[in-house]
Scaffold this active site. Structure first.
Site, PDB file in Angstrom:
ATOM      1  N   LYS A  44       0.494 -33.838  59.905  1.00 58.82           N
ATOM      2  CA  LYS A  44       1.020 -34.784  58.989  1.00 58.82           C
ATOM      3  C   LYS A  44      -0.926 -35.072  58.238  1.00 58.82           C
ATOM      4  CE  LYS A  44       4.011 -35.929  57.996  1.00 58.82           C
ATOM      5  NZ  LYS A  44       5.507 -35.282  57.831  1.00 58.82           N
ATOM      6  N   HIS A 100      -0.523 -28.475  66.799  1.00 63.63           N
ATOM      7  CA  HIS A 100      -1.375 -29.842  67.225  1.00 63.63           C
ATOM      8  C   HIS A 100      -1.665 -29.816  68.735  1.00 63.63           C
ATOM      9  CE1 HIS A 100       0.598 -30.713  63.298  1.00 63.63           C
ATOM     10  NE2 HIS A 100       2.085 -31.439  64.815  1.00 63.63           N
ATOM     11  N   SER A 130       0.954 -41.460  55.695  1.00 61.06           N
ATOM     12  CA  SER A 130       2.295 -39.991  56.125  1.00 61.06           C
ATOM     13  C   SER A 130       2.912 -39.924  56.966  1.00 61.06           C
ATOM     14  CB  SER A 130       1.218 -38.967  55.754  1.00 61.06           C
ATOM     15  OG  SER A 130       2.723 -37.900  55.885  1.00 61.06           O
TER      16      SER A 130
END
Length: 291
Positions: A44, A100, A130
């Protein structure tokens, strides 16, 4: 509800997004090429945005690829075993990849290569908000009880992909290397055109003014939200139920101010200051953290 996470070398990962086999393949077997381009983020933090920017730069501003091919096919996830294996055989040059992964679990074959990494960072307060809403609509994260408990977990507990602080410190350890740049979400919002030009320079990719303008236009939040190849509207609802909330929600800076209580903000600032006080790099949002 069963635990949606598994652990790999001390870091949690969502079961629906990764596997031990996939992570082992990425870390130990995947062969990085010198012309590979990686977009790395903490969740995010502008992942989809950077995928779109890189796709458009790759095609010299021509939006056809971005408008006709799903973004995870254009810029595959390195944690996902099937995509990683397909990438290994890909004849595309350069390959665009995203993920990620924390730095210490990243591909060993990256070390010593000339492959480039763009690390996109976002104000962790906005990341938390988020991620809170993403957790509600997706199966990748535990359904949050409320914002207060979620923030405490985000700041003090082991989250998927590790803590924001460890993730940022790990990747920013590459700062100063020719094949690493960091890009803040806030600068993308403030000056997208200037950011695109900076990214092109880093990638040694020359685009004329018309091509840069096309990248900026097609990588706008409005365009991406309407682009079914970028907004995850085709992703199975069993994993992301967009009836509970859109994947692309607001795309703004400072939304945390609409969600944090005074007490939550003070708690966040206290943890942030303790974690980052010895960190030499200053980010745009650091001016909001009291000394």
């Amino acid at each position: 509800m069963s635990d949606p996470y598994f652990e790999y070398k001390g870091v949690l990962f969502p079961k629906d997004a990764a596997s031990v086999e996939g992570l082992e393949f990425a870390e130990n077997e995947f062969q990085v090429r010198d012309d590979d381009i990686f977009s790395i983020t903490y969740p995010k933090s502008g992942t989809t945005w950077m995928m779109e920017i890189l796709s458009l730069i790759q095609k010299n501003g021509d939006p056809t690829w971005s408008n006709t091919v799903l973004n995870w096919e254009r810029v595959p996830w390195i944690e996902e075993l099937d995509y990683a294996k397909k990438l290994q055989q890909s004849e595309e040059h350069p390959r665009l990849l995203t993920g990620h992964l924390p730095r210490h679990l990243f591909m060993k074959s990256f070390n010593g290569s000339k492959a480039k990494i763009i690390y996109t960072i976002r104000d962790p307060k906005d990341v938390a908000v988020s991620l809170y809403y993403f957790s509600i609509m997706s199966t990748y994260y535990k359904d949050p009880e409320n914002m207060d408990s979620f923030l405490k977990g985000f700041l003090t507990e082991n989250m998927p992909y590790g803590s924001w602080f460890n993730h940022v410190k790990g990747w920013m350890g590459l700062l100063g290397k020719d094949n690493f740049m960091f890009q803040t979400y806030e600068d993308l919002k403030k000056d997208l055109r200037g950011s695109v030009i900076k990214i092109c320079k880093f990638l040694e990719k020359e685009l004329d003014d018309e091509a840069v303008d096309s990248v900026v236009k097609n990588a706008s939040f409005k365009n991406m939200k309407q682009n079914n190849m970028a907004n995850y509207s085709t992703w199975p609802s069993v994993f992301m139920d967009q009836k509970k909330g859109p994947f692309m929600r607001k795309g703004v800076v400072g939304d945390w101010k609409n969600h944090f209580t005074v007490a939550q903000n003070e708690f966040f600032d206290k943890i942030y200051k303790a974690e980052m006080e010895d960190f030499s790099v200053k980010f745009p949002w650091d001016t909001n953290v009291p000394e």
